[in-house]
Write an enzyme that holds these catalytic residues in place. Structure first.
Site, PDB file in Angstrom:
ATOM      1  N   SER A 121      -6.009   2.934  -0.721  1.00  0.00           N
ATOM      2  CA  SER A 121      -4.560   3.111  -0.624  1.00  0.00           C
ATOM      3  C   SER A 121      -4.145   3.295   0.847  1.00  0.00           C
ATOM      4  O   SER A 121      -4.530   2.472   1.668  1.00  0.00           O
ATOM      5  CB  SER A 121      -4.127   4.286  -1.510  1.00  0.00           C
ATOM      6  OG  SER A 121      -2.736   4.282  -1.652  1.00  0.00           O
ATOM      7  N   ASP A 173       0.365  -2.727  -9.947  1.00  0.00           N
ATOM      8  CA  ASP A 173       0.534  -1.500  -9.171  1.00  0.00           C
ATOM      9  C   ASP A 173       1.931  -0.911  -9.356  1.00  0.00           C
ATOM     10  O   ASP A 173       2.925  -1.611  -9.239  1.00  0.00           O
ATOM     11  CB  ASP A 173       0.306  -1.815  -7.683  1.00  0.00           C
ATOM     12  CG  ASP A 173      -0.075  -0.592  -6.903  1.00  0.00           C
ATOM     13  OD1 ASP A 173       0.636   0.414  -7.012  1.00  0.00           O
ATOM     14  OD2 ASP A 173      -1.089  -0.648  -6.186  1.00  0.00           O
ATOM     15  N   HIS A 208      -2.641   0.865  -9.769  1.00  0.00           N
ATOM     16  CA  HIS A 208      -3.117   1.323  -8.462  1.00  0.00           C
ATOM     17  C   HIS A 208      -4.490   2.001  -8.521  1.00  0.00           C
ATOM     18  O   HIS A 208      -4.668   2.996  -9.215  1.00  0.00           O
ATOM     19  CB  HIS A 208      -2.089   2.297  -7.890  1.00  0.00           C
ATOM     20  CG  HIS A 208      -2.266   2.559  -6.433  1.00  0.00           C
ATOM     21  ND1 HIS A 208      -2.153   1.565  -5.482  1.00  0.00           N
ATOM     22  CD2 HIS A 208      -2.548   3.684  -5.744  1.00  0.00           C
ATOM     23  CE1 HIS A 208      -2.353   2.086  -4.287  1.00  0.00           C
ATOM     24  NE2 HIS A 208      -2.593   3.364  -4.402  1.00  0.00           N
TER      25      HIS A 208
END
Ligand SMILES: *[C@@H]1O[C@H](CO)[C@@H](O)[C@H](O)[C@H]1NC(C)=O
Ligand SMILES: *[C@@H]1O[C@H](CO)[C@@H](O)[C@H](O)[C@H]1NC(C)=O
Ligand SMILES: *[C@@H]1O[C@H](CO)[C@@H](O)[C@H](O)[C@H]1NC(C)=O
Length: 295
Positions: free
Chosen positions: A102, A220, A276
């Protein structure tokens, strides 16, 4: 004579051993994730199946625990600190493979571009936001009067203040595609993407990578736009139309050397059809483990 032969064999096997050992892995974790409790399953898999040492970026700047550091110390200071630690680290100083999770994706890239000491072979970015973000978690933009869009507008005002840029790491990758403030006041993503000035060191250091692997999560809900994970972004002036990497000015004007990296097949685009950072075990084994083994 015999002794000489044995020592030659010994030297040879030593050299062979050094060459065959896989590089260690350094992970930069995401927002508010504890480096000791996250990604543990994959860490173990890398150790077992690629036989590598796995380390995490662990910051204790100003006696703050990493969880707090990841939201409160400006990125360039964090990167300087990590750079300094790597120079001292016996295992990492000779090179490593880098993984960013991330926001750790863009932070790791910042490290690669700014730290003269790192020798990164492959850089693997899971859901990194390489052109920044313009949106909030679980906030798909439906209408211009939706709460999410109002929040975006509020953040535009707030994110580019000096205070926010210095104290809240997330504002340093807030990328408003509509106003011109981003180029001028963003202190991190605009800098490492060479949006203001062209830093030749950044270009040169990225070119040293063997592979730059960009992994996008197709469902996501945390990151907007999703294409930022593949270095794309909203078209300037629009908060809806998305451009992929090769359509952006960064690429067309070749501000960061991405074009050359594409031509030499250094950039690899991978997609995961999930939310995600949801990574399946088999996917990881198939796509990531080989990158860590290959010498
Ligand atoms: C794993 O790597 C170490 C050195 O890093 C080496 O001593 C060991 O033999 C390797 N094990 C396997 C199964 O390759
Ligand atoms: C986003 O929404 C999904 C379901 O709609 C939920 O499972 C998830 O926890 C939410 N994420 C955040 C960060 O709120
Ligand atoms: C971007 O889109 C164009 C046109 O749709 C396509 O030709 C190109 O391959 C795409 N580039 C990437 C990096 O996906």
């Amino acid at each position: 004579m015999l002794w000489l032969k044995l020592s030659q064999i010994f030297t040879f096997s030593c050299i062979f051993f050094v060459v065959s050992a896989n590089l260690p892995v350094l992970i930069w974790h995401g927002l508010l994730s504890d480096p000791r409790n996250n990604f543990n399953y994959f860490k173990q898999m890398m150790k077992d199946e690629a036989n590598v040492t796995v380390k995490s970026v662990d910051l204790t700047v100003n006696n703050l625990h990493e969880r707090e550091v990841s939201v409160s110390v400006h990125l360039f200071n964090q990167i300087d600190q990590v750079c300094y630690e790597i120079k001292k680290d016996e295992e990492l100083k000779n090179g490593f493979n880098a993984i960013g999770l991330s926001q750790g994706g863009q932070f790791m890239r910042g490290l690669i571009q700014r730290c003269d000491a790192v020798k990164v072979k492959n850089f693997i970015s899971f859901g990194g936001q390489h052109q920044g973000i313009f949106g909030l978690p679980n906030c798909s933009i439906s209408s211009s009067m939706s709460p999410c869009n109002l929040l975006r507008k509020l953040l535009n005002v707030f994110a580019y203040t000096d205070w926010a840029q210095m104290h809240i790491a997330q504002t340093t990758y807030w990328h408003d595609p509509i106003s011109r403030k981003y180029q001028k006041y963003n202190t991190f993503i605009a800098d490492i993407n060479n949006e203001r000035d062209i830093n030749m060191d950044y270009i040169h250091r990225l070119q040293q990578l063997n592979k730059f692997v960009l992994i996008k999560f197709l469902r996501d809900e945390m990151v907007q736009p999703i294409e930022t994970q593949w270095f794309g972004f909203y078209k300037p002036g629009s908060d809806r139309i998305v451009q992929n990497m090769t359509e952006t000015a960064t690429y067309i004007e070749d501000k960061l050397g991405l074009r050359k990296m594409m031509e030499s097949r250094k950039i690899i685009f991978l997609a995961i059809d999930d939310e995600h950072l949801n990574i399946a075990t088999e996917w990881f084994r198939e796509h990531i483990i080989p990158l860590l083994k290959d010498n």
